[in-house]
Design a protein around this motif. Structure first.
Motif, PDB file in Angstrom:
ATOM      1  N   GLU A   1      36.134  37.742  36.395  1.00  0.00           N
ATOM      2  CA  GLU A   1      37.410  38.021  36.831  1.00  0.00           C
ATOM      3  C   GLU A   1      38.050  36.835  37.225  1.00  0.00           C
ATOM      4  OE1 GLU A   1      39.129  40.990  36.441  1.00  0.00           O
ATOM      5  OE2 GLU A   1      37.374  42.330  35.944  1.00  0.00           O
TER       6      GLU A   1
ATOM      7  N   TYR B   1      45.120  41.124  43.100  1.00  0.00           N
ATOM      8  CA  TYR B   1      43.909  40.750  42.502  1.00  0.00           C
ATOM      9  C   TYR B   1      42.623  41.936  42.952  1.00  0.00           C
ATOM     10  CZ  TYR B   1      39.569  38.064  41.550  1.00  0.00           C
ATOM     11  OH  TYR B   1      38.350  37.620  40.791  1.00  0.00           O
TER      12      TYR B   1
ATOM     13  N   ILE C   1      46.307  40.030  30.865  1.00  0.00           N
ATOM     14  CA  ILE C   1      46.803  40.976  31.481  1.00  0.00           C
ATOM     15  C   ILE C   1      48.233  41.383  30.959  1.00  0.00           C
ATOM     16  CG2 ILE C   1      47.951  39.791  33.221  1.00  0.00           C
ATOM     17  CD1 ILE C   1      46.250  41.350  35.124  1.00  0.00           C
TER      18      ILE C   1
ATOM     19  N   HIS D   1      43.653  36.774  34.896  1.00  0.00           N
ATOM     20  CA  HIS D   1      44.619  37.603  35.631  1.00  0.00           C
ATOM     21  C   HIS D   1      46.039  36.896  35.408  1.00  0.00           C
ATOM     22  CE1 HIS D   1      41.987  40.263  38.152  1.00  0.00           C
ATOM     23  NE2 HIS D   1      41.203  39.542  37.250  1.00  0.00           N
TER      24      HIS D   1
END
Length: 400
Positions: A116, A18, A187, A140
Protein backbone atom coordinates in the motif's frame (compact mmCIF):
# COMPACT_ATOMS: atom_id res chain seq x y z
CA UNK A 1 -7.60 -16.71 -0.32
CA UNK A 2 -4.87 -15.43 2.00
CA UNK A 3 -3.58 -11.91 1.59
CA UNK A 4 -0.85 -9.94 3.33
CA UNK A 5 -1.16 -6.16 3.22
CA UNK A 6 1.87 -3.96 3.90
CA UNK A 7 1.28 -0.38 5.06
CA UNK A 8 3.51 2.56 5.95
CA UNK A 9 1.34 3.46 8.93
CA UNK A 10 -1.20 1.72 11.14
CA UNK A 11 -4.64 2.19 9.50
CA UNK A 12 -6.46 2.27 12.84
CA UNK A 13 -8.36 4.42 13.54
CA UNK A 14 -9.40 5.28 9.95
CA UNK A 15 -9.37 9.04 10.52
CA UNK A 16 -7.50 10.42 7.50
CA UNK A 17 -6.96 9.64 3.82
CA UNK A 18 -4.45 6.78 3.72
CA UNK A 19 -5.88 4.89 6.75
CA UNK A 20 -9.42 5.22 5.37
CA UNK A 21 -8.42 3.74 2.00
CA UNK A 22 -6.56 0.82 3.59
CA UNK A 23 -9.17 0.21 6.29
CA UNK A 24 -12.04 0.06 3.81
CA UNK A 25 -10.06 -2.27 1.56
CA UNK A 26 -9.46 -4.65 4.47
CA UNK A 27 -13.09 -4.43 5.61
CA UNK A 28 -14.43 -5.12 2.14
CA UNK A 29 -12.10 -8.08 1.55
CA UNK A 30 -12.93 -9.58 4.94
CA UNK A 31 -16.62 -9.42 4.05
CA UNK A 32 -15.83 -11.46 0.94
CA UNK A 33 -14.08 -14.19 2.95
CA UNK A 34 -10.45 -13.22 2.35
CA UNK A 35 -8.11 -14.05 5.23
CA UNK A 36 -6.14 -10.87 5.92
CA UNK A 37 -2.76 -10.41 7.57
CA UNK A 38 -1.50 -6.86 8.04
CA UNK A 39 2.07 -5.70 8.55
CA UNK A 40 2.28 -2.01 9.43
CA UNK A 41 5.15 0.32 10.08
CA UNK A 42 4.04 2.20 13.18
CA UNK A 43 5.75 5.43 12.24
CA UNK A 44 6.69 8.07 14.80
CA UNK A 45 4.72 10.77 12.99
CA UNK A 46 1.44 8.84 13.27
CA UNK A 47 2.20 6.48 16.13
CA UNK A 48 -0.70 4.37 17.36
CA UNK A 49 -0.85 2.57 20.69
CA UNK A 50 -1.85 -0.83 19.37
CA UNK A 51 -3.17 -1.89 22.78
CA UNK A 52 -5.76 0.87 22.53
CA UNK A 53 -7.26 -0.30 19.23
CA UNK A 54 -10.86 -1.39 19.72
CA UNK A 55 -12.29 -2.20 16.32
CA UNK A 56 -14.20 -5.21 14.95
CA UNK A 57 -12.15 -5.15 11.75
CA UNK A 58 -8.93 -5.21 13.76
CA UNK A 59 -10.16 -8.24 15.69
CA UNK A 60 -10.60 -10.22 12.46
CA UNK A 61 -7.07 -9.81 11.06
CA UNK A 62 -3.62 -11.14 11.87
CA UNK A 63 -1.73 -8.00 12.82
CA UNK A 64 2.00 -7.32 12.98
CA UNK A 65 3.73 -3.98 13.41
CA UNK A 66 7.04 -2.32 14.12
CA UNK A 67 7.62 1.14 15.53
CA UNK A 68 9.97 3.15 13.36
CA UNK A 69 11.26 6.70 13.63
CA UNK A 70 10.97 8.42 10.23
CA UNK A 71 11.58 11.97 11.41
CA UNK A 72 13.80 14.00 9.10
CA UNK A 73 17.35 14.12 10.37
CA UNK A 74 19.49 17.02 9.12
CA UNK A 75 22.67 14.94 8.97
CA UNK A 76 20.83 12.02 7.44
CA UNK A 77 19.37 14.28 4.77
CA UNK A 78 22.79 15.81 4.10
CA UNK A 79 24.67 12.53 3.72
CA UNK A 80 21.84 11.11 1.60
CA UNK A 81 22.71 13.69 -1.06
CA UNK A 82 25.91 11.75 -1.73
CA UNK A 83 24.11 8.40 -2.06
CA UNK A 84 21.89 7.13 -4.87
CA UNK A 85 18.86 6.57 -2.63
CA UNK A 86 15.66 8.58 -2.24
CA UNK A 87 15.69 10.06 1.27
CA UNK A 88 11.88 10.16 1.27
CA UNK A 89 11.77 6.39 0.83
CA UNK A 90 14.90 5.15 2.63
CA UNK A 91 13.70 6.54 5.99
CA UNK A 92 11.00 3.83 6.01
CA UNK A 93 13.42 0.91 5.92
CA UNK A 94 14.64 -0.67 9.15
CA UNK A 95 16.55 -3.94 9.59
CA UNK A 96 14.52 -4.95 12.65
CA UNK A 97 11.24 -4.31 10.81
CA UNK A 98 12.60 -6.44 7.96
CA UNK A 99 13.33 -9.32 10.35
CA UNK A 100 9.78 -9.26 11.71
CA UNK A 101 8.35 -9.24 8.20
CA UNK A 102 10.67 -12.07 7.18
CA UNK A 103 9.37 -14.20 10.06
CA UNK A 104 5.78 -13.50 9.01
CA UNK A 105 6.60 -14.62 5.47
CA UNK A 106 8.38 -17.79 6.61
CA UNK A 107 5.56 -18.80 8.95
CA UNK A 108 2.74 -18.19 6.45
CA UNK A 109 1.99 -18.92 2.83
CA UNK A 110 0.14 -16.08 1.10
CA UNK A 111 -1.65 -15.96 -2.22
CA UNK A 112 -1.45 -12.16 -2.53
CA UNK A 113 0.87 -9.56 -0.99
CA UNK A 114 -0.29 -6.00 -1.50
CA UNK A 115 2.04 -3.03 -1.01
CA UNK A 116 0.00 0.00 0.00
CA UNK A 117 2.03 2.91 -1.32
CA UNK A 118 5.62 3.60 -2.25
CA UNK A 119 7.05 3.75 1.27
CA UNK A 120 6.77 0.00 1.90
CA UNK A 121 8.38 -0.89 -1.44
CA UNK A 122 11.89 -0.92 0.17
CA UNK A 123 10.82 -4.32 1.57
CA UNK A 124 10.10 -5.74 -1.91
CA UNK A 125 13.39 -7.65 -2.28
CA UNK A 126 12.83 -9.29 1.09
CA UNK A 127 9.30 -10.31 0.10
CA UNK A 128 10.46 -11.71 -3.23
CA UNK A 129 13.13 -13.78 -1.50
CA UNK A 130 10.70 -15.30 1.00
CA UNK A 131 7.35 -15.68 -0.76
CA UNK A 132 5.87 -17.02 -3.99
CA UNK A 133 2.76 -14.85 -3.64
CA UNK A 134 1.52 -12.61 -6.42
CA UNK A 135 2.64 -9.06 -5.70
CA UNK A 136 0.47 -5.96 -6.08
CA UNK A 137 1.49 -2.34 -5.78
CA UNK A 138 -1.20 0.22 -5.03
CA UNK A 139 -0.15 3.77 -5.86
CA UNK A 140 -2.07 6.05 -3.50
CA UNK A 141 -0.64 8.93 -5.50
CA UNK A 142 2.33 9.73 -7.72
CA UNK A 143 4.78 10.60 -4.97
CA UNK A 144 7.35 12.49 -7.01
CA UNK A 145 4.58 14.62 -8.52
CA UNK A 146 3.62 15.97 -5.08
CA UNK A 147 7.16 17.19 -4.48
CA UNK A 148 7.62 18.44 -8.03
CA UNK A 149 4.55 20.66 -7.75
CA UNK A 150 5.60 21.90 -4.32
CA UNK A 151 9.00 22.81 -5.73
CA UNK A 152 7.40 24.71 -8.59
CA UNK A 153 5.56 26.93 -6.09
CA UNK A 154 8.50 27.45 -3.72
CA UNK A 155 9.98 30.96 -3.92
CA UNK A 156 12.97 30.47 -1.60
CA UNK A 157 15.65 29.25 -4.02
CA UNK A 158 17.65 26.88 -1.75
CA UNK A 159 14.46 25.15 -0.58
CA UNK A 160 13.14 24.95 -4.14
CA UNK A 161 16.39 23.36 -5.33
CA UNK A 162 16.25 20.76 -2.57
CA UNK A 163 12.58 19.96 -3.29
CA UNK A 164 13.49 19.53 -6.96
CA UNK A 165 16.31 17.19 -5.93
CA UNK A 166 13.93 15.11 -3.79
CA UNK A 167 11.36 14.89 -6.58
CA UNK A 168 13.99 13.72 -9.09
CA UNK A 169 15.18 10.96 -6.75
CA UNK A 170 11.60 9.87 -6.11
CA UNK A 171 10.80 9.83 -9.81
CA UNK A 172 13.76 7.56 -10.54
CA UNK A 173 12.77 5.21 -7.72
CA UNK A 174 9.10 5.03 -8.73
CA UNK A 175 9.99 4.31 -12.35
CA UNK A 176 12.47 1.59 -11.34
CA UNK A 177 9.98 -0.24 -9.11
CA UNK A 178 6.77 -0.11 -11.12
CA UNK A 179 7.46 -3.18 -13.30
CA UNK A 180 8.63 -5.39 -10.45
CA UNK A 181 5.05 -6.34 -9.50
CA UNK A 182 2.48 -8.67 -11.01
CA UNK A 183 -0.24 -6.02 -10.83
CA UNK A 184 -0.49 -2.28 -10.21
CA UNK A 185 -3.53 -0.43 -8.85
CA UNK A 186 -3.82 3.29 -9.52
CA UNK A 187 -6.21 5.34 -7.42
CA UNK A 188 -7.47 7.51 -10.28
CA UNK A 189 -7.51 7.63 -14.07
CA UNK A 190 -5.05 10.58 -14.22
CA UNK A 191 -2.65 8.60 -12.03
CA UNK A 192 -3.09 5.57 -14.31
CA UNK A 193 -2.06 7.71 -17.26
CA UNK A 194 1.01 8.96 -15.36
CA UNK A 195 2.01 5.41 -14.45
CA UNK A 196 1.71 4.37 -18.09
CA UNK A 197 4.05 7.23 -18.99
CA UNK A 198 6.55 5.72 -16.53
CA UNK A 199 6.80 2.82 -18.96
CA UNK A 200 4.56 0.51 -16.92
CA UNK A 201 4.31 -2.83 -18.71
CA UNK A 202 2.54 -4.81 -16.02
CA UNK A 203 -1.23 -5.13 -15.64
CA UNK A 204 -2.72 -1.83 -14.47
CA UNK A 205 -6.21 -1.13 -13.11
CA UNK A 206 -7.89 1.80 -11.36
CA UNK A 207 -9.32 1.37 -7.87
CA UNK A 208 -10.65 4.67 -6.53
CA UNK A 209 -11.21 5.55 -2.90
CA UNK A 210 -14.04 3.32 -1.63
CA UNK A 211 -16.29 4.20 1.29
CA UNK A 212 -18.81 2.37 3.44
CA UNK A 213 -22.01 4.39 3.09
CA UNK A 214 -23.38 2.97 6.32
CA UNK A 215 -20.98 5.33 8.09
CA UNK A 216 -22.20 8.48 6.34
CA UNK A 217 -25.61 9.30 7.79
CA UNK A 218 -26.90 12.74 6.81
CA UNK A 219 -29.13 14.76 9.13
CA UNK A 220 -29.83 18.17 7.60
CA UNK A 221 -31.63 19.31 10.75
CA UNK A 222 -28.18 19.51 12.38
CA UNK A 223 -26.58 21.48 9.51
CA UNK A 224 -26.06 25.17 10.26
CA UNK A 225 -26.15 27.77 7.49
CA UNK A 226 -24.41 29.88 6.27
CA UNK A 227 -21.26 27.96 7.14
CA UNK A 228 -18.05 27.08 5.31
CA UNK A 229 -15.54 24.51 6.50
CA UNK A 230 -12.13 23.08 5.69
CA UNK A 231 -11.13 19.67 7.03
CA UNK A 232 -7.75 18.04 6.49
CA UNK A 233 -4.49 16.96 8.13
CA UNK A 234 -2.49 20.16 8.48
CA UNK A 235 0.92 18.50 8.65
CA UNK A 236 0.50 17.56 4.97
CA UNK A 237 2.17 20.38 3.11
CA UNK A 238 -0.32 20.72 0.21
CA UNK A 239 -3.18 21.19 2.73
CA UNK A 240 -1.23 23.83 4.62
CA UNK A 241 -0.18 25.65 1.46
CA UNK A 242 -3.68 25.67 -0.02
CA UNK A 243 -5.37 26.89 3.14
CA UNK A 244 -2.80 29.67 3.57
CA UNK A 245 -3.55 30.82 0.03
CA UNK A 246 -7.30 30.82 0.69
CA UNK A 247 -6.97 32.73 3.96
CA UNK A 248 -4.64 35.35 2.51
CA UNK A 249 -6.11 35.84 -0.97
CA UNK A 250 -9.80 34.95 -0.69
CA UNK A 251 -11.15 34.94 2.86
CA UNK A 252 -10.83 38.71 3.55
CA UNK A 253 -13.38 39.42 0.79
CA UNK A 254 -15.61 36.46 1.68
CA UNK A 255 -15.78 37.56 5.31
CA UNK A 256 -17.44 40.81 4.24
CA UNK A 257 -20.34 39.04 2.52
CA UNK A 258 -22.35 38.42 5.68
CA UNK A 259 -21.95 39.03 9.38
CA UNK A 260 -23.62 35.65 9.97
CA UNK A 261 -21.20 33.69 7.79
CA UNK A 262 -18.83 31.38 9.71
CA UNK A 263 -15.77 29.53 8.42
CA UNK A 264 -14.61 26.54 10.47
CA UNK A 265 -11.13 25.05 10.08
CA UNK A 266 -10.44 21.59 11.49
CA UNK A 267 -7.87 18.85 11.13
CA UNK A 268 -5.11 16.89 12.81
CA UNK A 269 -1.84 18.59 13.72
CA UNK A 270 -3.17 22.10 13.23
CA UNK A 271 -0.20 24.42 12.76
CA UNK A 272 0.16 27.20 15.33
CA UNK A 273 0.04 30.01 12.76
CA UNK A 274 -3.53 29.16 11.77
CA UNK A 275 -4.79 30.07 15.23
CA UNK A 276 -3.64 33.63 14.50
CA UNK A 277 -6.50 33.87 11.97
CA UNK A 278 -9.10 33.05 14.62
CA UNK A 279 -11.88 35.66 14.77
CA UNK A 280 -15.64 36.00 15.28
CA UNK A 281 -16.23 34.71 11.74
CA UNK A 282 -13.33 32.26 11.47
CA UNK A 283 -13.15 29.46 14.04
CA UNK A 284 -10.06 27.26 14.22
CA UNK A 285 -11.09 24.00 15.90
CA UNK A 286 -8.00 21.85 15.46
CA UNK A 287 -8.56 18.10 15.55
CA UNK A 288 -12.20 17.06 15.86
CA UNK A 289 -13.38 13.92 17.62
CA UNK A 290 -15.86 12.87 14.92
CA UNK A 291 -15.11 14.06 11.38
CA UNK A 292 -18.44 12.80 10.00
CA UNK A 293 -20.44 14.65 12.65
CA UNK A 294 -18.35 17.76 12.03
CA UNK A 295 -19.10 17.61 8.29
CA UNK A 296 -22.78 17.02 8.95
CA UNK A 297 -23.00 20.19 11.04
CA UNK A 298 -21.60 22.46 8.29
CA UNK A 299 -22.91 23.34 4.83
CA UNK A 300 -20.19 24.13 2.29
CA UNK A 301 -16.81 22.42 2.06
CA UNK A 302 -13.78 24.40 0.87
CA UNK A 303 -10.85 22.48 -0.68
CA UNK A 304 -8.27 24.97 -2.05
CA UNK A 305 -5.46 22.54 -2.95
CA UNK A 306 -2.74 23.89 -5.23
CA UNK A 307 -0.53 20.78 -5.36
CA UNK A 308 -0.69 17.06 -4.75
CA UNK A 309 -1.82 13.98 -6.68
CA UNK A 310 -3.97 10.93 -6.13
CA UNK A 311 -7.57 11.32 -4.95
CA UNK A 312 -8.76 13.47 -2.07
CA UNK A 313 -10.47 11.16 0.40
CA UNK A 314 -12.02 14.08 2.27
CA UNK A 315 -13.80 15.19 -0.91
CA UNK A 316 -15.25 11.70 -1.34
CA UNK A 317 -16.38 11.77 2.30
CA UNK A 318 -17.83 15.26 1.86
CA UNK A 319 -19.78 14.11 -1.20
CA UNK A 320 -21.05 11.11 0.76
CA UNK A 321 -22.31 13.57 3.39
CA UNK A 322 -24.17 15.56 0.69
CA UNK A 323 -21.89 18.56 1.06
CA UNK A 324 -21.64 21.25 -1.57
CA UNK A 325 -17.90 21.20 -2.27
CA UNK A 326 -16.03 24.16 -3.72
CA UNK A 327 -12.61 22.91 -4.80
CA UNK A 328 -9.75 23.64 -7.16
CA UNK A 329 -9.31 21.54 -10.29
CA UNK A 330 -6.24 20.06 -8.60
CA UNK A 331 -8.24 18.96 -5.57
CA UNK A 332 -10.97 17.33 -7.65
CA UNK A 333 -8.52 15.59 -9.99
CA UNK A 334 -9.42 11.96 -10.59
CA UNK A 335 -13.00 12.22 -9.30
CA UNK A 336 -15.72 11.76 -11.92
CA UNK A 337 -17.52 14.95 -10.93
CA UNK A 338 -18.97 17.76 -13.04
CA UNK A 339 -18.72 21.47 -12.31
CA UNK A 340 -22.11 22.93 -11.53
CA UNK A 341 -23.73 19.52 -11.09
CA UNK A 342 -22.15 17.69 -8.13
CA UNK A 343 -19.29 20.07 -7.30
CA UNK A 344 -18.19 23.66 -7.88
CA UNK A 345 -14.70 24.11 -9.35
CA UNK A 346 -12.82 27.32 -8.48
CA UNK A 347 -9.18 27.97 -9.36
CA UNK A 348 -8.90 31.72 -8.77
CA UNK A 349 -9.89 34.04 -5.92
CA UNK A 350 -12.66 35.48 -8.12
CA UNK A 351 -14.05 32.02 -8.91
CA UNK A 352 -14.07 31.08 -5.22
CA UNK A 353 -15.79 34.37 -4.38
CA UNK A 354 -18.50 33.86 -7.00
CA UNK A 355 -19.10 30.23 -6.02
CA UNK A 356 -19.41 31.02 -2.30
CA UNK A 357 -21.65 34.01 -3.04
CA UNK A 358 -23.88 31.79 -5.18
CA UNK A 359 -24.24 29.25 -2.38
CA UNK A 360 -25.01 31.63 0.46
CA UNK A 361 -27.50 33.70 -1.56
CA UNK A 362 -29.26 30.67 -3.06
CA UNK A 363 -29.59 28.10 -0.23
CA UNK A 364 -31.37 25.61 -2.52
CA UNK A 365 -28.29 25.59 -4.77
CA UNK A 366 -25.85 24.04 -2.29
CA UNK A 367 -28.45 21.44 -1.30
CA UNK A 368 -29.02 20.41 -4.92
CA UNK A 369 -25.29 20.00 -5.53
CA UNK A 370 -24.90 18.01 -2.32
CA UNK A 371 -27.74 15.64 -3.25
CA UNK A 372 -26.17 14.99 -6.65
CA UNK A 373 -22.73 14.53 -5.05
CA UNK A 374 -24.06 11.66 -2.93
CA UNK A 375 -25.44 9.95 -6.05
CA UNK A 376 -22.06 10.30 -7.78
CA UNK A 377 -20.06 8.65 -5.00
CA UNK A 378 -22.65 5.90 -4.57
CA UNK A 379 -22.13 5.11 -8.25
CA UNK A 380 -18.31 5.16 -8.27
CA UNK A 381 -17.00 4.68 -4.74
CA UNK A 382 -19.00 1.93 -3.04
CA UNK A 383 -16.86 -0.36 -0.90
CA UNK A 384 -18.70 -3.53 -1.91
CA UNK A 385 -18.44 -3.10 -5.67
CA UNK A 386 -14.79 -2.07 -5.54
CA UNK A 387 -13.61 -4.93 -3.33
CA UNK A 388 -15.53 -7.51 -5.38
CA UNK A 389 -13.65 -6.29 -8.43
CA UNK A 390 -10.37 -6.40 -6.48
CA UNK A 391 -11.01 -9.98 -5.37
CA UNK A 392 -11.71 -10.97 -8.97
CA UNK A 393 -8.23 -9.69 -9.91
CA UNK A 394 -6.71 -11.63 -6.98
CA UNK A 395 -8.37 -14.80 -8.25
CA UNK A 396 -7.24 -14.16 -11.82
CA UNK A 397 -3.63 -13.66 -10.70
CA UNK A 398 -3.50 -16.77 -8.54
CA UNK A 399 -5.03 -19.13 -11.13
CA UNK A 400 -2.41 -18.32 -13.78
Amino acid sequence: MKALILTNRVPFPPNSGYPIVVYNTIKGLLNLGVEISLFSLNVSKHRVDVDDIYDLVFEKINFHSYHIDIEVNIWGAFFNIFSNQSYNVSRFYDDDAARILENVLRENEFDIIQFEGLFVVPYLDLVKANSKAKLIYRAHNIEFDVWERLAARERFTPRRKYLEFLSRRLKIYEKEQINRFHQVFAISEPDRQNILQFGCQTKLDVFPVAVDFEKYKVDLTKTSFPTLFHLGAMDWRPNKEGLEWFLEEIWPDIEKLSGELRFYIAGKNMQREFFDYDSDNLIVEGEVFDAVEFMNSKAIMIVPLLSGSGMRVKIIEGMAMKKCIIATSMAAEGIACEHGKDILIADTPDEFYRSILQCITQPHRWREIGEQARKTVERDHDINGNTKRMLAIYESLTTK
